[in-house]
Design a protein around this motif. Structure first.
Motif, PDB file in Angstrom:
ATOM      1  N   LYS A  67      -9.371  45.498  17.202  1.00 53.85           N
ATOM      2  CA  LYS A  67      -9.484  46.006  18.720  1.00 53.85           C
ATOM      3  C   LYS A  67     -10.088  47.476  18.640  1.00 53.85           C
ATOM      4  O   LYS A  67      -9.978  48.154  17.811  1.00 53.85           O
TER       5      LYS A  67
ATOM      6  N   PRO B   9      -5.977  48.349  15.164  1.00 47.51           N
ATOM      7  CA  PRO B   9      -5.094  47.143  15.504  1.00 47.51           C
ATOM      8  C   PRO B   9      -6.251  45.844  15.411  1.00 47.51           C
ATOM      9  O   PRO B   9      -7.438  45.790  15.632  1.00 47.51           O
TER      10      PRO B   9
ATOM     11  N   PRO C 127      -6.621  40.734  19.286  1.00 50.22           N
ATOM     12  CA  PRO C 127      -5.797  39.604  19.585  1.00 50.22           C
ATOM     13  C   PRO C 127      -6.413  38.254  19.987  1.00 50.22           C
ATOM     14  O   PRO C 127      -6.131  37.423  19.951  1.00 50.22           O
TER      15      PRO C 127
ATOM     16  N   GLY D 262      -0.462  44.103  14.979  1.00 44.71           N
ATOM     17  CA  GLY D 262      -1.123  42.841  14.927  1.00 44.71           C
ATOM     18  C   GLY D 262      -1.361  41.892  13.793  1.00 44.71           C
ATOM     19  O   GLY D 262      -1.775  40.791  13.691  1.00 44.71           O
TER      20      GLY D 262
ATOM     21  N   ALA E 207      -0.816  37.260  11.511  1.00 36.96           N
ATOM     22  CA  ALA E 207      -2.248  37.060  11.782  1.00 36.96           C
ATOM     23  C   ALA E 207      -2.816  36.044  10.968  1.00 36.96           C
ATOM     24  O   ALA E 207      -3.714  35.063  11.207  1.00 36.96           O
TER      25      ALA E 207
END
Length: 336
Positions: A10, A59, A62, A172, A176
């Motif tokens: 991100k 991060p 998502p 995150g 993952a």
């Protein structure tokens, strides 16, 4: 062990710094010990200056969902940083790529706190028999290291802590990794270990060998899983006995690609770096290390075929790239 995790991130804005290709002390050691054998005098190149397209600690995006995992290993003695051009491209396509340094074998490994560990000294007389024994030993050690790393990534995939470093994990990342989709990728010895890992570890679904001769049992057993071997111009099954024995024994999906004008080092970051360095240092023997292939076309083709392979076998994404020569990649031939 030192590893790096590359993943779709991100946008972190200015909250994190752009990641360097090489850590500063490792780059300084490379300058002293690894650059001169390539004809690059000490101090002639700032090896720490090269930046990647990644940000440290960014991060996880998502929107990428669960991430297929690819383990990457460099050639014998090479640092994990020499695969940056390929692994950051895979990460941008939605993969979690784990690059591994093999301490005491890699030329240099920089640890947090400023400790640099150099490779153990090589024997004085490097006969073919001595080299074969060294490669076999390195291969066994790497295989154990890779399986340990995969164990840790599996823990991460389950959302579990990784001990004292867990607090420094990027947002995150915990949870993952998708351990139902795992690939192995490597150059030279790293490619041989990728094939052995695919053979030995049921969690690994597919492997790519970038111009590596096969060392160890896999040279004769082959694999029953998807495997792609990528060759420099002079590397063929006719002149490489382990490639022929591996190919003949392998029963899974398999392809062999040959890059016209490429040399062994073409499948490392040297492909992109040395031609640029040679514009300032014309005596650097570029062709000896990365051949005469156009650097931009070489890197572009490697990225395209590696991504297509893993997309096909880890993501069930169809491709026609392996059906016939592609005019976008004129240097690549498919070897029947």
């Amino acid at each position: 062990m030192m590893v790096s995790l590359w993943y779709p991130a991100k946008d972190a804005g200015q909250a994190s710094v752009i990641a360097p290709q090489m850590a500063p002390l490792a780059a300084a050691d490379w300058d002293r010990h690894s650059g001169p054998p390539m004809g690059i005098p000490k101090g002639a190149v700032d090896w720490a200056a090269t930046r990647t397209h990644a940000r440290v600690g960014a991060p996880v995006d998502p929107r990428a969902g669960k991430l297929p995992v690819v383990l990457f290993g460099s050639g014998d003695g090479g640092p994990r940083s020499l695969g940056t051009a390929l692994v950051e491209d895979l990460a941008a396509r939605g993969y979690l790529v784990v690059t591994v340094d093999f301490t005491y074998e890699a030329d240099q490994v920089e640890f947090p706190g400023g400790r640099v560990v150099r490779a153990l000294p090589l024997p004085d007389k490097l006969t073919p028999q001595v080299i074969a024994k060294l490669l076999a030993r390195h291969s066994r050690a790497r295989l154990a290291d890779m399986r340990y790393v995969l164990d840790r990534i599996a823990e991460l995939g389950r959302g579990r802590d990784l001990g004292e470093d867990a607090g420094r994990l990027p947002a995150g990342l915990r949870g993952a990794p998708d351990l139902t989709r795992v690939g192995a990728l490597g150059q030279s010895l790293g490619g041989s270990v990728a094939a052995q890992l695919a053979h030995d570890d049921p969690r690994v679904d597919a492997g790519v060998n970038l111009d590596g001769s096969y060392t160890g049992p896999v040279a004769k057993t082959g694999v029953a899983k998807p495997l792609m071997q990528v060759a420099a111009q002079a590397h063929t099954r006719a002149n490489e006995p382990t490639w022929k024995s591996f190919w003949d024994a392998s029963t899974g999906w398999k392809r062999e690609l040959r890059f016209a004008g490429a040399a062994h080092g073409s499948f490392t970051d040297l492909q992109a770096m040395l031609p640029q360095i040679a514009t300032k240092l014309p005596k650097v023997p570029v062709a000896d290390f990365v051949g005469t292939i156009d650097p931009a076309r070489s890197v572009s083709a490697q990225r395209a075929y590696i991504a297509a392979f893993f997309d096909l076998h880890l993501n069930d994404k169809p491709t026609r790239l392996f059906d016939a020569p592609d005019p976008r990649h004129p240097d690549v031939s498919l070897i029947p």
